[in-house]
Design a protein around this motif. Structure first.
Motif, short mmCIF file in Angstrom:
data_model
loop_
_atom_site.label_atom_id
_atom_site.label_comp_id
_atom_site.label_asym_id
_atom_site.label_seq_id
_atom_site.Cartn_x
_atom_site.Cartn_y
_atom_site.Cartn_z
N UNK A 255 0.83 -1.21 0.00
CA UNK A 255 0.00 0.00 0.00
C UNK A 255 0.86 1.26 0.00
N UNK A 256 1.90 1.24 0.82
CA UNK A 256 2.77 2.41 0.88
C UNK A 256 3.51 2.64 -0.43
N UNK A 257 3.86 1.54 -1.13
CA UNK A 257 4.51 1.67 -2.43
C UNK A 257 3.56 2.31 -3.44
N UNK A 258 2.29 1.96 -3.36
CA UNK A 258 1.28 2.56 -4.24
C UNK A 258 1.13 4.05 -3.95
N UNK A 259 1.10 4.41 -2.69
CA UNK A 259 0.95 5.81 -2.30
C UNK A 259 2.14 6.64 -2.78
N UNK A 260 3.32 6.08 -2.66
CA UNK A 260 4.52 6.79 -3.12
C UNK A 260 4.49 6.96 -4.63
N UNK A 261 4.08 5.90 -5.34
CA UNK A 261 3.99 5.96 -6.79
C UNK A 261 2.98 7.02 -7.23
N UNK A 262 1.82 7.05 -6.56
CA UNK A 262 0.79 8.03 -6.90
C UNK A 262 1.28 9.45 -6.64
N UNK A 263 2.03 9.62 -5.58
CA UNK A 263 2.56 10.95 -5.25
C UNK A 263 3.52 11.45 -6.32
N UNK A 264 4.39 10.56 -6.78
CA UNK A 264 5.37 10.92 -7.81
C UNK A 264 4.67 11.27 -9.12
N UNK A 265 3.66 10.49 -9.47
CA UNK A 265 2.95 10.70 -10.74
C UNK A 265 1.87 11.76 -10.66
N UNK A 266 1.53 12.18 -9.44
CA UNK A 266 0.46 13.15 -9.29
C UNK A 266 -0.92 12.55 -9.52
N UNK A 267 -1.03 11.24 -9.32
CA UNK A 267 -2.30 10.54 -9.52
C UNK A 267 -3.13 10.60 -8.24
N UNK B 134 -6.11 8.74 -6.04
CA UNK B 134 -6.92 7.55 -5.79
C UNK B 134 -7.65 7.73 -4.47
N UNK B 135 -8.85 7.18 -4.39
CA UNK B 135 -9.58 7.27 -3.13
C UNK B 135 -9.04 6.28 -2.11
N UNK B 136 -8.69 5.07 -2.60
CA UNK B 136 -8.16 4.05 -1.70
C UNK B 136 -6.96 3.37 -2.34
N UNK B 137 -6.05 2.95 -1.46
CA UNK B 137 -4.88 2.17 -1.86
C UNK B 137 -4.99 0.82 -1.15
N UNK B 138 -4.82 -0.27 -1.89
CA UNK B 138 -5.07 -1.61 -1.33
C UNK B 138 -3.85 -2.50 -1.49
N UNK B 139 -3.37 -3.03 -0.38
CA UNK B 139 -2.28 -4.01 -0.39
C UNK B 139 -2.78 -5.34 0.13
N UNK B 140 -2.41 -6.42 -0.53
CA UNK B 140 -2.86 -7.77 -0.17
C UNK B 140 -1.67 -8.69 -0.04
#
Length: 212
Positions: free
Chosen positions: A65-77, A79-85
């Motif tokens: 989840x944290x990797x997704x959040x970092x990626x979104x921050x870099x790209x300026x994307x 998302x309402x939710x980030x999901x890690x499984x």
């Protein structure tokens, strides 16, 4: 109808299907008149290929989840939710209990340990996050030996035991062990409902935090 984007840290079919199932199941609670759109990304969990404790599985789910959040921050994307499984094992050893309680928890005659397969989810809205867990299903001692003592990845070991290939992309080890009564998708669905609960049952969890 507004659109809500969901980032998922996996490209595996059963995981993505479980996310879509839960978004449909919880749609009214999470956002009436909202259309959810799922985006999948291959991100690193930062843990072993087969986590060997609940703590390690939780860490893997959260780090996805944290990797997704970092990626979104870099790209300026946005998302309402980030999901890690993350799927992994929980090992209960004889040394974790007193000798006098050995019979009570059923370790005797089972190699002095019992090993359970679990599925974990971690969901964040970017500011707060929550875990959810499936139930657990016990591994046969021979399968546990392959993974714990020989270091074989569970996905590979379960393919060998079932005599087929690519099980984790279908019914998963859960399906093999439960004779398809519980699939990998089902297990992650349970974990996801639990992880999303604090977001759609806000009042209850706000009261719980205040009381603590």
């Amino acid at each position: 109808m507004s659109k809500s984007l969901i980032a998922v840290g996996s490209t595996r079919g059963p995981k993505l299907d479980a996310v879509r199932d839960v978004l449909k199941l919880c749609a009214e609670q999470l956002g009436p008149n909202v259309q959810f759109e799922v985006f999948s990304f291959a991100v690193d969990s930062g843990v072993g290929h087969t986590p060997l404790s609940s703590v390690e599985s939780m860490r893997g789910a959260r780090q996805r989840t944290e990797a997704l959040m970092q990626m979104a921050s870099v790209k300026g994307s946005i998302y309402q939710y980030f999901v890690g499984l993350e799927g992994g094992l929980e090992v209960i050893e004889r040394t974790q209990s007193h000798e006098s309680n050995r019979e009570n928890i059923g370790l005797a005659g089972n190699g002095d340990r019992r090993v359970f397969l679990e599925s974990w989810a971690y969901v964040s809205d970017g500011s707060r996050g929550h875990f959810g867990r499936s139930g657990g299903i016990e591994l046969p001692p021979a399968l546990a030996h392959e993974v714990l003592d020989k270091g074989v990845e569970l996905a590979i070991a379960i393919d060998k035991f079932a005599g087929t290939a690519g099980i984790r992309d279908n019914r998963g080890a859960w399906g093999v062990l439960s004779n398809n009564l519980i699939t990998r998708r089902d297990a992650f669905r349970t974990a996801l409902v639990a992880a999303f609960a604090p977001f759609f049952d806000v009042n209850l969890f706000r009261v719980a935090r205040a009381a603590s």
